[in-house]
Design an enzyme around this catalytic site. Structure first.
Site: not given
Length: 447
Positions: A160, A163, A262, A265, A272, A342
């Site tokens: 899979e 997103r 890009l 932060g 994942c 998570r």
């Protein structure tokens, strides 16, 4: 020839989305989970997580709901799943092992062992979980040994690429479909399953088991590397007085590099990327290819370092100590359009500041309940304004649209000091400075 019937084993984030999408593509679908509460929620057309569009898609297909197609049902019975399905998708979790980098395969193994005794006729079992390379070979042998139908039960691997925040779109209109198969029958059945997206132009990549297993971890490793690269450049920009936003813009015009991912932060998180790159390193070590992936250790290190750096910036901003200081944190989820906390950089930063004596108040549009479960000792507010009330510094740590659209003047009216640290480089510095705020961001000049 009768239409294929599909089962989906494991109805978490991946499984619930896949089940609803298969029903949308016209198949009769039966979803299985061992958690009764989850089955009850899904059978009522509700999902145990926030994912845009998923609940609406479920409502269109779950049997028993008004105006639904009735193509989607849920069960806890392995026997029912075995009798019903022609193609069985295994979508269970593969978390990181406690205290190790390696992947925990216990849920996948348990699913295969529970399903196999009920496969009394020809069937295709399709793994979608992210697993260490070599797993499919082992699981194929296990299925053949345990299934009454023996060699008539085939295995395929179909990774899979969802997103969070775009999972429904990514399932119904994927940018590619990868299938690892051993024979023509498995390929033929999966071509039938994915006929609609393929007709729309989605490319199909047919490969062997090891390559199919490697595709997901390779893709996530490349993405993680790109994010950590620009964050490493942010560190250099801070040391040299450069502007990482302009640097990213300039190199992003190079079509060999591209502008996506890009934005410097506080780094990546979620269920994942972090665990997948660590499991990839662990598996490479088992295969004797650990040197090939040593760079991923630095990718991981850079990523974790960004969280600590944001804590340092915040401590410096409030005078060198958090004791007695009120800190507002905007964002708890690891990314916007999700309720997933998570390995969230935002929540990690909030927790670190709290442990150092700061009075932290968090607000997130969708992640509050999950955040409370992970960090019950933090303060929580029901709006950005409430979180910022009396704060000496505001930290913007998850790039929700709601935060980008905040009125700096209105927020400024409730804080003690108009000082904002943009941990996602997503706010407009001119707008905030124009409203009297001191704006700081990672890898950018202070003014």
């Amino acid at each position: 020839m009768a239409p294929l019937k599909i089962t989906v084993i494991g109805t978490g984030y991946l499984g619930a989305t896949h089940a609803a999408a298969m029903a949308e593509l016209g198949f009769e679908v039966l979803g299985l989970d061992v958690v009764p509460e989850k089955i009850e929620m899904l059978a009522a057309g509700r999902v145990p997580m926030y994912e845009p569009g998923l609940e609406e898609l479920l409502a269109q297909h779950v049997a028993g709901l008004p105006a639904s197609t009735g193509r989607l049902r849920f069960t806890r019975s392995w026997e029912e799943v075995g009798e019903f399905g022609d193609v069985h998708f295994v979508c269970v979790n593969t978390p990181q092992k406690h205290g190790e980098y390696a992947c925990d395969m216990s849920y996948v193994d348990s699913a295969m062992e529970s399903l196999a005794p009920h496969l009394t006729r020809p069937a295709l079992v399709v793994g979608k979980s992210t697993v260490p390379v070599g797993s499919a070979e082992r699981l194929a042998a296990k299925l053949a040994a345990l299934a009454p139908a023996g060699a008539d039960v085939e295995l395929a691997w179909n990774p899979e690429f969802l997103r969070e925040g775009f999972a429904v779109q990514d399932t119904l209109h994927p940018d590619r479909i990868v299938i690892g198969v051993r024979g023509e029958r498995g390929e033929k059945l999966l071509r039938e399953v994915y006929a609609t997206p393929m007709a729309e132009g989605t490319p199909l990549v047919v490969t062997d088991f090891p390559t199919a297993e490697l595709v997901k971890t390779a893709a996530n490793s490349f993405l993680a590397t790109k994010i950590s690269f620009i964050n490493a450049m942010a560190e250099v920009c801070e040391a040299a007085g450069g502007d990482v936003v302009k640097l990213a813009e300039a190199i992003g015009y190079d079509e060999r590099i591209g502008a996506k991912f890009l934005r410097a932060g506080i780094g990546f998180g979620g269920g994942c990327l972090p665990k997948d790159i660590r499991a990839f390193m662990a598996r490479a070590g088992e295969l004797g290819a650990d040197q090939a992936l040593t760079f991923l250790r630095e990718v991981d290190s850079i990523n974790m370092r960004r969280r600590g750096h944001m804590v340092e910036l915040a401590r410096e901003a409030v005078g060198g100590s958090f004791l007695g200081k009120r800190v507002a944190v905007l964002g708890a989820t690891f990314k916007p359009d999700s309720d997933d906390v998570r390995d969230s950089p935002a929540l990690n930063v909030a927790g670190q500041i709290h442990l150092q004596g700061g009075q932290v108040t968090v607000y997130d549009p969708k992640g509050m309940d999950n955040a409370r479960r992970v960090f019950p000792t933090l303060g929580y507010a029901d709006s950005a304004l409430a979180a910022a009330r009396g704060a000496e510094v505001v930290l913007h740590l998850t790039e929700w649209r709601e935060f980008r659209e905040l009125d700096p003047a209105e927020l400024g009216s409730v804080v003690t000091d108009r000082l904002i640290l943009d941990g996602r480089n997503a706010l407009d510095p001119l707008r905030w400075r124009g409203a009297g705020w001191t704006y700081r961001a990672m890898g950018r000049p202070q003014a």
